[in-house]
Design an enzyme around this catalytic site. Structure first.
Site, PDB file in Angstrom:
ATOM      1  N   LYS A 152      34.146  16.364  76.988  1.00 57.56           N
ATOM      2  CA  LYS A 152      34.415  14.932  76.779  1.00 57.56           C
ATOM      3  C   LYS A 152      35.907  14.642  76.618  1.00 57.56           C
ATOM      4  O   LYS A 152      36.441  13.723  77.254  1.00 57.56           O
ATOM      5  CB  LYS A 152      33.621  14.475  75.548  1.00 57.56           C
ATOM      6  N   THR A 184      38.407  16.591  77.533  1.00 59.22           N
ATOM      7  CA  THR A 184      39.044  16.949  78.802  1.00 59.22           C
ATOM      8  C   THR A 184      38.870  15.826  79.819  1.00 59.22           C
ATOM      9  O   THR A 184      39.811  15.463  80.539  1.00 59.22           O
ATOM     10  CB  THR A 184      38.440  18.263  79.343  1.00 59.22           C
ATOM     11  N   ARG A 236      41.148  11.449  68.785  1.00 62.83           N
ATOM     12  CA  ARG A 236      41.167  11.891  67.386  1.00 62.83           C
ATOM     13  C   ARG A 236      42.053  13.129  67.231  1.00 62.83           C
ATOM     14  O   ARG A 236      42.300  13.852  68.182  1.00 62.83           O
ATOM     15  CB  ARG A 236      39.753  12.235  66.915  1.00 62.83           C
ATOM     16  N   LYS A 264      34.370  26.219  67.073  1.00 67.25           N
ATOM     17  CA  LYS A 264      34.549  25.251  68.153  1.00 67.25           C
ATOM     18  C   LYS A 264      35.895  25.372  68.853  1.00 67.25           C
ATOM     19  O   LYS A 264      36.028  25.118  70.047  1.00 67.25           O
ATOM     20  CB  LYS A 264      34.390  23.832  67.564  1.00 67.25           C
ATOM     21  N   ALA A 314      31.720  12.847  63.725  1.00 66.96           N
ATOM     22  CA  ALA A 314      30.800  11.833  64.244  1.00 66.96           C
ATOM     23  C   ALA A 314      29.373  12.034  63.767  1.00 66.96           C
ATOM     24  O   ALA A 314      28.554  11.132  63.908  1.00 66.96           O
ATOM     25  CB  ALA A 314      30.832  11.841  65.768  1.00 66.96           C
ATOM     26  N   PHE A 334      30.845  13.620  69.662  1.00 68.37           N
ATOM     27  CA  PHE A 334      29.516  14.098  70.037  1.00 68.37           C
ATOM     28  C   PHE A 334      28.909  13.212  71.133  1.00 68.37           C
ATOM     29  O   PHE A 334      29.618  12.720  71.990  1.00 68.37           O
ATOM     30  CB  PHE A 334      28.613  14.237  68.810  1.00 68.37           C
ATOM     31  N   PHE A 370      31.383  22.454  87.626  1.00 69.12           N
ATOM     32  CA  PHE A 370      31.658  23.884  87.486  1.00 69.12           C
ATOM     33  C   PHE A 370      31.495  24.536  88.856  1.00 69.12           C
ATOM     34  O   PHE A 370      30.760  24.022  89.706  1.00 69.12           O
ATOM     35  CB  PHE A 370      30.682  24.522  86.481  1.00 69.12           C
ATOM     36  N   TRP A 387      39.317  19.554  84.957  1.00 66.45           N
ATOM     37  CA  TRP A 387      39.739  20.790  84.284  1.00 66.45           C
ATOM     38  C   TRP A 387      40.630  21.598  85.221  1.00 66.45           C
ATOM     39  O   TRP A 387      41.701  22.064  84.829  1.00 66.45           O
ATOM     40  CB  TRP A 387      38.514  21.611  83.856  1.00 66.45           C
TER      41      TRP A 387
END
Length: 557
Positions: A73, A75, A96, A107, A275, A303, A383, A411
């Site tokens: 998200k 990225t 954030r 994470k 969140a 999230f 991907f 990405w």
């Protein structure tokens, strides 16, 4: 495709001086407070100059229910901003700040990835401009003043068995969840049970992110209920005369931080409430600055759409008077197959049955965002293992909902990989927009909770424990029924059971307790087991982080 790690990509990028980045938004150098060459805070003087300008388009980036497969998200938010800038749009990003707990835990950081990152990523992920330290200090000052009042004759009649305010630390430390303070004798305080939450769970974090200036900050701080007296009356931070000193500690932290993306797009990074236990959005001030300075402001909510996006729309937009132009829902083929029951080690295989079972999760999030009256775009963060037939299937399933599905390769390719997504977002902003809130503020807390549970989560019913019923009675007696609702729920499922993947239906949501964040302006119904102080895994990410004699950081990603 690059085989460099995220941190190696970030370190190989030549950053532009922050004054040059600010100039892209028309910000003068004397409107910045510099933190070295590449970081700055925007001054209140800048706000006074731009506050009467019209707002740009507000784009909210959210996602499907998170899985260990990853969704991307942040990225995607960075990549979309870079793509819009390549389209010649005056663009800004608002994200954030990362918490040290996840950075050193499981994470990792939260500065994007690949060629869609914000930099300097080492600084952003660790210490940054000291905002979280300031919040930690302000919070613990209030905790110290609370215990001191009890020690110094207890003039407010505080019942030490009814203290509602823990201490905080921006670190995952399970040993501090439940502690006893005040041991050692008469001179060392009054013994009582206590505990620590992680800083991002602090009500002061939520307050900082919702305040529109120092005066509003002080007003909200003074309203924090820290304890109850022997006769059941609330004891507030204002009763301890703490709000002035707390605001002083936060006087710089309240100003938005300006940095840049790898492609030199301006990015405000400010505030960081979780969140699943708070409202999960960057600060109102950063969002407002960005909207006044750019034609497109890209922001994210934590999230999935059932948590961060619902709170962004029902809490942040309502309190700050914001209206989104469009919502982008990020999904991956891998995550949807995982929702369909495919184990992580097999996600690289084509499995249409697993995708068919998992895609209802995406459909539910799309339906939820459409229910707010907003245009929606689905972005598939691709991907190398994704098959064309899998992407086509997602498009087919979203077509009846009238929602475009675009491929995003941000990405690996940065802004260039997001041009299709940028076009779809620009188009979406021109579609009919009938933005509306999910519930009315004067509805009862039970009505608000039920509306969110049934309409957003897909629950059939809501039940309350005896403790939750007592909490709601106390909240009603305090005259706080009109506050907004900030649900605390697992991020791993649309339901309150983290093991229920896909699109659970017919379940009963259980509210275990209801906390009152009077300063932030919302109630927090707690469902399931919500950890406000996480622990470290068996091998924390911290084990792989190092720095050499030249100050070069490794292992942060």
């Amino acid at each position: 495709m690059s085989h460099l790690s995220d941190i190696e990509i970030a370190q190989s990028t030549e950053m532009e001086p922050i004054v040059k980045i600010a100039a892209k938004l028309g910000i003068e150098e004397d409107e910045l407070e510099l933190y070295g060459k590449y970081k700055a805070k925007a001054s209140f003087g800048l706000w006074e100059r731009i506050k009467d300008r019209p707002d740009g388009k507000l784009i909210l980036v959210t996602a499907v229910t998170p899985t260990p497969a990853g969704e991307g998200k942040t990225t995607t938010s960075v990549g979309l901003a870079q793509a819009l800038a390549l389209k010649g749009k005056k663009t800004c990003l608002a994200l954030r700040e990362p918490s040290l707990g996840p950075v050193f835990g499981i994470k990792g950081g939260a500065a994007g990835g690949g060629y869609s990152q914000v930099v300097p990523m080492e600084d952003i992920n660790v210490h940054f401009t000291g905002d979280f330290h300031a919040i930690t200090s302000a919070h613990n000052l209030l905790a110290a003043m609370l215990d001191n009042s009890i020690q110094q004759g207890n003039p407010l009649g505080i019942d030490s068995r009814q203290i509602a305010f823990k201490r905080v630390l921006d670190m995952n430390d399970r040993a501090l969840r439940h502690i006893v303070v005040g041991l050692g004798g008469k001179a060392d305080g009054v013994p009582r049970e206590d505990g620590f939450d992680i800083t991002v769970a602090s009500e002061i974090m939520a307050i900082l992110c919702l305040s529109d200036g120092i005066d509003d900050l002080k007003r909200r701080l003074s309203e924090i209920i820290v304890a109850y007296s022997f006769d059941g009356s609330p004891v507030r931070a204002g009763d301890l005369e703490a709000q002035g000193a707390m605001a002083m500690l936060l006087k710089d932290a309240i100003k938005p931080n300006l940095v840049q993306t790898l492609e030199h797009v301006p990015a405000f990074i400010h505030g960081g409430p979780f969140a699943n236990i708070a409202h999960g959005c960057n600060s109102v001030t950063a969002t407002r600055y960005g909207l006044k300075l750019a034609d497109y402001l890209i922001t994210e909510a934590g999230f999935a759409a059932d948590l961060g996006a619902e709170k962004f729309l029902d809490i942040k937009c309502r309190l700050a008077g914001l209206k989104p132009g469009a919502v982008v829902i990020v999904a991956t083929v891998r995550a949807l197959k995982m929702h369909g029951g495919l184990p992580k080690e097999k996600l690289g295989n084509i499995d249409m049955d697993a995708l068919r079972r998992g895609i209802p999760n995406l459909e539910k999030h799309v339906e939820n965002m459409l229910s707010f009256g907003l245009p929606v775009v689905v972005a598939i963060n691709v991907f190398p293992t994704d098959a064309g037939e899998e992407i086509d299937f997602i498009r087919e399933r979203c077509a009846p909902l009238g929602v475009p599905v675009v491929k995003s390769d941000i990405w690996a390719c940065g802004g260039q990989g997001g041009l299709e997504m940028a076009d779809a977002v620009i188009e979406a902003c021109g579609r009919p927009n009938n933005f509306k809130f999910l519930y009315e503020p004067d509805a009862s807390p039970e009505e608000k909770i039920r509306t969110i549970a049934v309409k957003i989560y897909g629950a059939a019913d809501v039940v309350y424990t005896d403790k939750a019923k007592k909490d709601l009675k106390r909240i009603s007696d305090l005259g706080k029924d009109n506050l907004l609702v900030c649900m605390a729920k697992t991020q791993a499922s649309l339901s309150d059971d983290p093991d229920k993947k896909g699109r659970p239906e017919g379940f009963t949501l259980t509210v275990r307790e209801v906390r009152l964040s009077a300063g932030a302006g919302f109630l927090i119904p707690i469902t399931g087991t919500i950890m406000t102080m996480p622990g470290l895994p068996k091998r924390p990410a911290a084990c792989s982080i190092d720095v050499d004699a030249a100050g070069r950081v490794t292992g942060l990603f």
